[in-house]
Design a protein around this motif. Sequence first.
Motif, PDB file in Angstrom:
ATOM      1  N   SER A   1       2.109 -20.557 -58.013  1.00  5.81           N
ATOM      2  CA  SER A   1       1.483 -20.352 -56.709  1.00  5.81           C
ATOM      3  C   SER A   1       0.512 -19.178 -56.739  1.00  5.81           C
ATOM      4  N   MET A   2       0.892 -18.079 -57.419  1.00  8.67           N
ATOM      5  CA  MET A   2       0.012 -16.910 -57.516  1.00  8.67           C
ATOM      6  C   MET A   2      -1.227 -17.230 -58.342  1.00  8.67           C
ATOM      7  N   ALA A   3      -1.026 -17.985 -59.426  1.00  7.82           N
ATOM      8  CA  ALA A   3      -2.172 -18.379 -60.266  1.00  7.82           C
ATOM      9  C   ALA A   3      -3.124 -19.268 -59.481  1.00  7.82           C
ATOM     10  N   LEU A   4      -2.571 -20.229 -58.717  1.00  7.57           N
ATOM     11  CA  LEU A   4      -3.391 -21.116 -57.892  1.00  7.57           C
ATOM     12  C   LEU A   4      -4.170 -20.315 -56.858  1.00  7.57           C
TER      13      LEU A   4
ATOM     14  N   ASP B   1      -5.142 -17.121 -57.016  1.00  8.40           N
ATOM     15  CA  ASP B   1      -6.218 -16.339 -57.653  1.00  8.40           C
ATOM     16  C   ASP B   1      -7.380 -17.219 -58.082  1.00  8.40           C
ATOM     17  N   ILE B   2      -7.061 -18.385 -58.650  1.00  5.97           N
ATOM     18  CA  ILE B   2      -8.114 -19.300 -59.105  1.00  5.97           C
ATOM     19  C   ILE B   2      -8.950 -19.793 -57.933  1.00  5.97           C
ATOM     20  N   LEU B   3      -8.291 -20.202 -56.853  1.00  8.16           N
ATOM     21  CA  LEU B   3      -9.011 -20.702 -55.680  1.00  8.16           C
ATOM     22  C   LEU B   3      -9.853 -19.614 -55.036  1.00  8.16           C
ATOM     23  N   LEU B   4      -9.310 -18.397 -54.963  1.00 10.93           N
ATOM     24  CA  LEU B   4     -10.039 -17.298 -54.342  1.00 10.93           C
ATOM     25  C   LEU B   4     -11.316 -16.988 -55.107  1.00 10.93           C
ATOM     26  N   GLU B   5     -11.197 -16.855 -56.422  1.00 14.10           N
ATOM     27  CA  GLU B   5     -12.368 -16.525 -57.238  1.00 14.10           C
ATOM     28  C   GLU B   5     -13.377 -17.669 -57.270  1.00 14.10           C
ATOM     29  N   SER B   6     -12.889 -18.918 -57.377  1.00 10.44           N
ATOM     30  CA  SER B   6     -13.815 -20.059 -57.438  1.00 10.44           C
ATOM     31  C   SER B   6     -14.543 -20.238 -56.112  1.00 10.44           C
TER      32      SER B   6
ATOM     33  N   VAL C   1      -7.255 -19.699 -48.623  1.00  3.25           N
ATOM     34  CA  VAL C   1      -6.575 -19.740 -49.917  1.00  3.25           C
ATOM     35  C   VAL C   1      -5.075 -19.557 -49.747  1.00  3.25           C
ATOM     36  N   GLU C   2      -4.667 -18.641 -48.852  1.00  5.86           N
ATOM     37  CA  GLU C   2      -3.245 -18.429 -48.581  1.00  5.86           C
ATOM     38  C   GLU C   2      -2.595 -19.711 -48.070  1.00  5.86           C
ATOM     39  N   LYS C   3      -3.281 -20.400 -47.152  1.00  7.31           N
ATOM     40  CA  LYS C   3      -2.739 -21.636 -46.597  1.00  7.31           C
ATOM     41  C   LYS C   3      -2.587 -22.714 -47.673  1.00  7.31           C
ATOM     42  N   ILE C   4      -3.556 -22.792 -48.583  1.00  6.80           N
ATOM     43  CA  ILE C   4      -3.497 -23.804 -49.643  1.00  6.80           C
ATOM     44  C   ILE C   4      -2.334 -23.540 -50.589  1.00  6.80           C
ATOM     45  N   SER C   5      -2.179 -22.270 -51.027  1.00  4.48           N
ATOM     46  CA  SER C   5      -1.111 -21.947 -51.978  1.00  4.48           C
ATOM     47  C   SER C   5       0.264 -22.092 -51.328  1.00  4.48           C
TER      48      SER C   5
END
Length: 331
Positions: free
Chosen positions: A278-281, A283-288, A314-318
């Motif tokens: 979840s944390m990796a997802l 970070d990836i979504l935020l940066e992308s 991004v928080e809602k997605i993760s």
Amino acid sequence: MTAEIAVMNKSGIAMAADSKVSIGGPSPSKGYDTVNKLFSLSKSHPVGIMVYGNAELMGIPWETLIKDYRKSIGSKSFATIDDWRDNFVEYLSEGFFFDEESIIDNTRNIIQSQLHFVMTELDVLHNYLDDTIENQKILLLEYLDEKISELKSQKLSKTGKLSPLSKKIVEAESDDIDIEDEDIAQKIRTVLELTLLAKTQSNLESGIVIAGFGDKQVFPCLADFSTDGIVNGALRIAVAESVPINHNRTSCIKSFAQHDMVQRFMLGADSNFLQTISMALHDILLESNKSTLKKYGLKSLKNENSEKEIQDVVEKISQGFCRKYYRFCKY
């Protein structure tokens, strides 16, 4: 590491435990691989008991305590599993096996365990702080203040004061602290005092699981608690909410001590792995999202509202990913 599990439905209950155990103390504990942790609590009634964590209570093996309790109650029974737990706790609280020497040793071990942890943390902070002596002192005091606040936030003992015996032991252990700064030394003494007053238990704690059928229970029930022995004149325990099987909860699988293996078996992944994903997802979504908006849309992300909106999405997605995974596991 201990792994234990209880599986219940309307028909009955099954409990299982591994055979590895540790004998705790202020220093690193000893481990043994062939120890029984699952016992019958009564010779006449369908009630079992499991032990995890420390295999001893104040130097006495749990197996010895359980055998003596079983002998003392004979054929006596109780209406519910909660009553069985409460009666067993009452038996432990009476302290037939524990003399003043064992109480002193237990209190000293708890204090030394906390002192070892705090001094290790202070050493780590001191080694990594590249600052003046005065600033180092301020930061070390801040850490100790946080530790004190953490202990104060826990439910304290009813009296809120140390017994004369506890106070004497804290003073003796505090005198051995090799710290010249009196302010820091005083804060450490406060931490040790609160360690004995707080409900939070030490690494000497044992977990106890009692499960089966009370006289007036048609379906099985499970009750558990933890304790690290007699502290400040009373048995220090933390009682968890019992888990009964009924018409609303027709089955239950509950793990104790090490939860990850049971989670992997039941859900396909343990909570630590899922949190990492979840944390990796996140970070990836935020940066992308930021890089995409910079390239094709928003020219500047310096606007605080824009960054906050992206962060919220991004928080809602993760979080949604975690919820959907657990929902999938239920079915």
